[in-house]
Design a protein around this motif. Structure first.
Motif, PDB file in Angstrom:
ATOM      1  N   PHE A 242       0.837  -1.207   0.000  1.00  0.00           N
ATOM      2  CA  PHE A 242       0.000   0.000   0.000  1.00  0.00           C
ATOM      3  C   PHE A 242       0.870   1.255   0.000  1.00  0.00           C
ATOM      4  O   PHE A 242       0.614   2.201  -0.738  1.00  0.00           O
ATOM      5  N   GLN A 243       1.910   1.230   0.814  1.00  0.00           N
ATOM      6  CA  GLN A 243       2.783   2.395   0.901  1.00  0.00           C
ATOM      7  C   GLN A 243       3.510   2.642  -0.419  1.00  0.00           C
ATOM      8  O   GLN A 243       3.677   3.780  -0.848  1.00  0.00           O
ATOM      9  N   ASP A 244       3.929   1.559  -1.057  1.00  0.00           N
ATOM     10  CA  ASP A 244       4.632   1.703  -2.328  1.00  0.00           C
ATOM     11  C   ASP A 244       3.680   2.002  -3.477  1.00  0.00           C
ATOM     12  O   ASP A 244       4.098   2.526  -4.514  1.00  0.00           O
ATOM     13  N   GLY A 245       2.394   1.675  -3.272  1.00  0.00           N
ATOM     14  CA  GLY A 245       1.412   1.915  -4.324  1.00  0.00           C
ATOM     15  C   GLY A 245       1.710   1.132  -5.582  1.00  0.00           C
ATOM     16  O   GLY A 245       1.471   1.607  -6.684  1.00  0.00           O
ATOM     17  N   MET A 246       2.242  -0.047  -5.422  1.00  0.00           N
ATOM     18  CA  MET A 246       2.687  -0.814  -6.581  1.00  0.00           C
ATOM     19  C   MET A 246       2.023  -2.182  -6.624  1.00  0.00           C
ATOM     20  O   MET A 246       2.069  -2.942  -5.661  1.00  0.00           O
ATOM     21  N   GLU A 247       1.398  -2.477  -7.760  1.00  0.00           N
ATOM     22  CA  GLU A 247       0.839  -3.813  -7.979  1.00  0.00           C
ATOM     23  C   GLU A 247       1.942  -4.856  -7.953  1.00  0.00           C
ATOM     24  O   GLU A 247       1.766  -5.968  -7.440  1.00  0.00           O
ATOM     25  N   ALA A 248       3.099  -4.489  -8.498  1.00  0.00           N
ATOM     26  CA  ALA A 248       4.220  -5.420  -8.565  1.00  0.00           C
ATOM     27  C   ALA A 248       4.637  -5.880  -7.178  1.00  0.00           C
ATOM     28  O   ALA A 248       5.045  -7.034  -6.989  1.00  0.00           O
ATOM     29  N   LYS A 249       4.542  -4.983  -6.188  1.00  0.00           N
ATOM     30  CA  LYS A 249       4.908  -5.338  -4.822  1.00  0.00           C
ATOM     31  C   LYS A 249       3.954  -6.388  -4.260  1.00  0.00           C
ATOM     32  O   LYS A 249       4.386  -7.332  -3.580  1.00  0.00           O
ATOM     33  N   ALA A 250       2.674  -6.231  -4.561  1.00  0.00           N
ATOM     34  CA  ALA A 250       1.682  -7.196  -4.094  1.00  0.00           C
ATOM     35  C   ALA A 250       1.893  -8.556  -4.747  1.00  0.00           C
ATOM     36  O   ALA A 250       1.768  -9.604  -4.098  1.00  0.00           O
ATOM     37  N   ILE A 251       2.219  -8.549  -6.034  1.00  0.00           N
ATOM     38  CA  ILE A 251       2.478  -9.795  -6.757  1.00  0.00           C
ATOM     39  C   ILE A 251       3.701 -10.492  -6.168  1.00  0.00           C
ATOM     40  O   ILE A 251       3.688 -11.698  -5.902  1.00  0.00           O
ATOM     41  N   GLU A 252       4.754  -9.724  -5.949  1.00  0.00           N
ATOM     42  CA  GLU A 252       5.987 -10.273  -5.370  1.00  0.00           C
ATOM     43  C   GLU A 252       5.731 -10.858  -3.984  1.00  0.00           C
ATOM     44  O   GLU A 252       6.230 -11.936  -3.640  1.00  0.00           O
ATOM     45  N   PRO A 265      -1.435 -20.574  -4.776  1.00  0.00           N
ATOM     46  CA  PRO A 265      -1.362 -19.257  -5.407  1.00  0.00           C
ATOM     47  C   PRO A 265      -2.675 -18.484  -5.279  1.00  0.00           C
ATOM     48  O   PRO A 265      -2.667 -17.262  -5.101  1.00  0.00           O
ATOM     49  N   GLU A 266      -3.803 -19.205  -5.346  1.00  0.00           N
ATOM     50  CA  GLU A 266      -5.107 -18.539  -5.223  1.00  0.00           C
ATOM     51  C   GLU A 266      -5.245 -17.865  -3.863  1.00  0.00           C
ATOM     52  O   GLU A 266      -5.699 -16.725  -3.753  1.00  0.00           O
ATOM     53  N   THR A 267      -4.867 -18.596  -2.810  1.00  0.00           N
ATOM     54  CA  THR A 267      -4.958 -18.040  -1.458  1.00  0.00           C
ATOM     55  C   THR A 267      -4.047 -16.832  -1.289  1.00  0.00           C
ATOM     56  O   THR A 267      -4.457 -15.788  -0.764  1.00  0.00           O
ATOM     57  N   ALA A 268      -2.802 -16.962  -1.738  1.00  0.00           N
ATOM     58  CA  ALA A 268      -1.837 -15.868  -1.589  1.00  0.00           C
ATOM     59  C   ALA A 268      -2.265 -14.640  -2.382  1.00  0.00           C
ATOM     60  O   ALA A 268      -2.165 -13.502  -1.896  1.00  0.00           O
ATOM     61  N   ALA A 269      -2.744 -14.849  -3.618  1.00  0.00           N
ATOM     62  CA  ALA A 269      -3.184 -13.717  -4.444  1.00  0.00           C
ATOM     63  C   ALA A 269      -4.365 -12.997  -3.799  1.00  0.00           C
ATOM     64  O   ALA A 269      -4.417 -11.760  -3.764  1.00  0.00           O
ATOM     65  N   LYS A 270      -5.299 -13.762  -3.254  1.00  0.00           N
ATOM     66  CA  LYS A 270      -6.467 -13.149  -2.600  1.00  0.00           C
ATOM     67  C   LYS A 270      -6.055 -12.393  -1.348  1.00  0.00           C
ATOM     68  O   LYS A 270      -6.501 -11.267  -1.104  1.00  0.00           O
ATOM     69  N   ASP A 271      -5.178 -13.002  -0.543  1.00  0.00           N
ATOM     70  CA  ASP A 271      -4.754 -12.357   0.699  1.00  0.00           C
ATOM     71  C   ASP A 271      -3.975 -11.067   0.448  1.00  0.00           C
ATOM     72  O   ASP A 271      -4.011 -10.141   1.259  1.00  0.00           O
ATOM     73  N   ASP A 277      -3.599 -14.069 -12.179  1.00  0.00           N
ATOM     74  CA  ASP A 277      -2.912 -14.447 -13.418  1.00  0.00           C
ATOM     75  C   ASP A 277      -1.452 -13.996 -13.408  1.00  0.00           C
ATOM     76  O   ASP A 277      -0.550 -14.721 -13.852  1.00  0.00           O
ATOM     77  N   LYS A 278      -1.203 -12.826 -12.818  1.00  0.00           N
ATOM     78  CA  LYS A 278       0.168 -12.322 -12.782  1.00  0.00           C
ATOM     79  C   LYS A 278       0.997 -13.026 -11.705  1.00  0.00           C
ATOM     80  O   LYS A 278       2.206 -13.187 -11.855  1.00  0.00           O
ATOM     81  N   VAL A 279       0.328 -13.460 -10.630  1.00  0.00           N
ATOM     82  CA  VAL A 279       1.026 -14.238  -9.611  1.00  0.00           C
ATOM     83  C   VAL A 279       1.462 -15.580 -10.197  1.00  0.00           C
ATOM     84  O   VAL A 279       2.608 -16.005 -10.036  1.00  0.00           O
ATOM     85  N   LEU A 280       0.562 -16.241 -10.928  1.00  0.00           N
ATOM     86  CA  LEU A 280       0.877 -17.520 -11.556  1.00  0.00           C
ATOM     87  C   LEU A 280       1.986 -17.362 -12.602  1.00  0.00           C
ATOM     88  O   LEU A 280       2.875 -18.199 -12.720  1.00  0.00           O
ATOM     89  N   GLU A 281       1.900 -16.267 -13.346  1.00  0.00           N
ATOM     90  CA  GLU A 281       2.923 -15.999 -14.372  1.00  0.00           C
ATOM     91  C   GLU A 281       4.296 -15.859 -13.722  1.00  0.00           C
ATOM     92  O   GLU A 281       5.296 -16.365 -14.223  1.00  0.00           O
ATOM     93  N   LYS A 282       4.329 -15.157 -12.569  1.00  0.00           N
ATOM     94  CA  LYS A 282       5.589 -14.943 -11.868  1.00  0.00           C
ATOM     95  C   LYS A 282       6.141 -16.250 -11.319  1.00  0.00           C
ATOM     96  O   LYS A 282       7.340 -16.527 -11.383  1.00  0.00           O
ATOM     97  N   ILE A 283       5.251 -17.088 -10.784  1.00  0.00           N
ATOM     98  CA  ILE A 283       5.662 -18.369 -10.218  1.00  0.00           C
ATOM     99  C   ILE A 283       6.244 -19.278 -11.303  1.00  0.00           C
ATOM    100  O   ILE A 283       7.230 -19.977 -11.088  1.00  0.00           O
ATOM    101  N   ASN A 284       5.607 -19.266 -12.464  1.00  0.00           N
ATOM    102  CA  ASN A 284       5.997 -20.183 -13.536  1.00  0.00           C
ATOM    103  C   ASN A 284       7.118 -19.647 -14.429  1.00  0.00           C
ATOM    104  O   ASN A 284       7.558 -20.325 -15.362  1.00  0.00           O
ATOM    105  N   SER A 285       7.543 -18.417 -14.166  1.00  0.00           N
ATOM    106  CA  SER A 285       8.582 -17.825 -15.023  1.00  0.00           C
ATOM    107  C   SER A 285       9.965 -18.365 -14.674  1.00  0.00           C
ATOM    108  O   SER A 285      10.190 -18.885 -13.591  1.00  0.00           O
TER     109      SER A 285
END
Length: 285
Positions: A242-252, A265-271, A277-285
């Motif tokens: 929230f402080q960084d205001g970055m989606e990338a931070k939440a995905i990371e 991944p579903e639980t972590a993305a929701k929490d 989709d971007k969380v899964l992409e990051k995991i599988n990259s």
């Protein structure tokens, strides 16, 4: 400091109804209450079914038993009910069947018998939910038609031990819910281990899971630490995002939770309020 020990990857729920020396008795009492059956411990065959969690991370609080030719999958939910549970159960039961059916038998002409599956979610979260509901795999299809593939998960709301609909014939689940309520009430994030020990002492003094908690005080504290470390980690990481205001931070952060706590991944993305989709992409990259 973040803490998780692979030895204590079970939750108290999983241990109580799946791994403990009295798990067979506890499971049978719970299953009878959920299903309306009246199985007796000395009259049935029971075998625990476990999937190696390092290979399969979707279920962390699962209890799976085969009972007289029937496969029962119980899943505990403590926050919100996941509407993707039927698909996750489909993945899960497929893995169990893979362990039951020998590879060579899958290509034989004669049918190889497998146990009938039955799926339950034991909900003990705080959100308002119906006492009972069903989740259907077919609800996820693009279009409901005459497709033959279906999987039904029965959700039982057991969130309040005082109004627990099955408490009259499932004392062990009632005591479990009472214990979780004590843990929630006494939790202190500044000294979690001390607060967990206090919760255990209170429960024992009130005759709640006293035999189990007396035998496994240390193990229960470690299991609770793992669970609450995850909850506190979420709060910290969400604040950082929230402080960084970055989606990338939440995905990371979501990816880190998957790797660190063995959650889906579903639980972590929701929490983390991160796009799945971007969380899964990051995991599988």
């Amino acid at each position: 400091m973040a803490f998780i020990n692979r030895k204590y990857k079970d939750s108290v729920f999983t241990d109580l109804f799946g791994s403990d020396i009295k798990a067979k008795k506890n499971f049978l009492e719970l299953y009878n209450a959920l299903s309306g059956n009246d199985y007796k411990l000395n009259e049935v065959s029971l075998e625990r079914k476990v999937i190696e969690q390092s290979l399969y991370k979707t279920f962390n609080n699962d209890v799976s038993w085969e009972i007289d030719g029937k496969l029962i999958v119980l899943v505990e939910h403590q926050s919100t009910i996941n509407e993707n549970m039927p698909f996750r159960c489909l993945e899960y039961v497929t893995r169990i069947y893979e362990g039951i059916v020998p590879l060579q038998k899958r290509y034989a002409e004669k049918v190889y018998k497998i146990p009938n599956p039955d799926f339950y979610v034991v909900y003990v979260g705080k959100d308002k939910q119906p006492l009972e509901q069903e989740l259907h795999l077919s609800d996820a299809f693009y279009k409901k038609d005459s497709s033959k593939l279906e999987l039904v998960v029965k959700v039982k709301n057991c969130s309040d031990s005082r109004s627990l609909p099955i408490s009259r014939n499932c004392d062990i689940l009632k005591q479990y819910c009472q214990f979780i309520e004590i843990v929630e009430q006494t939790f202190n994030k500044r000294s979690p281990r001390r607060s967990f020990k206090k919760a255990i002492d209170i429960a024992i003094s009130e005759g709640i899971l006293s035999d189990y908690l007396n035998r496994k005080t240390r193990e229960v504290i470690n299991m609770l630490c793992a669970k609450y470390d995850y909850k506190m980690d979420i709060a910290v990481k969400k604040e950082e995002a929230f402080q960084d205001g970055m989606e990338a931070k939440a995905i990371e952060a979501a990816v880190t939770l998957v790797q660190k706590y063995n959650v889906s991944p579903e639980t972590a993305a929701k929490d983390m309020d991160a796009p799945l989709d971007k969380v899964l992409e990051k995991i599988n990259s």
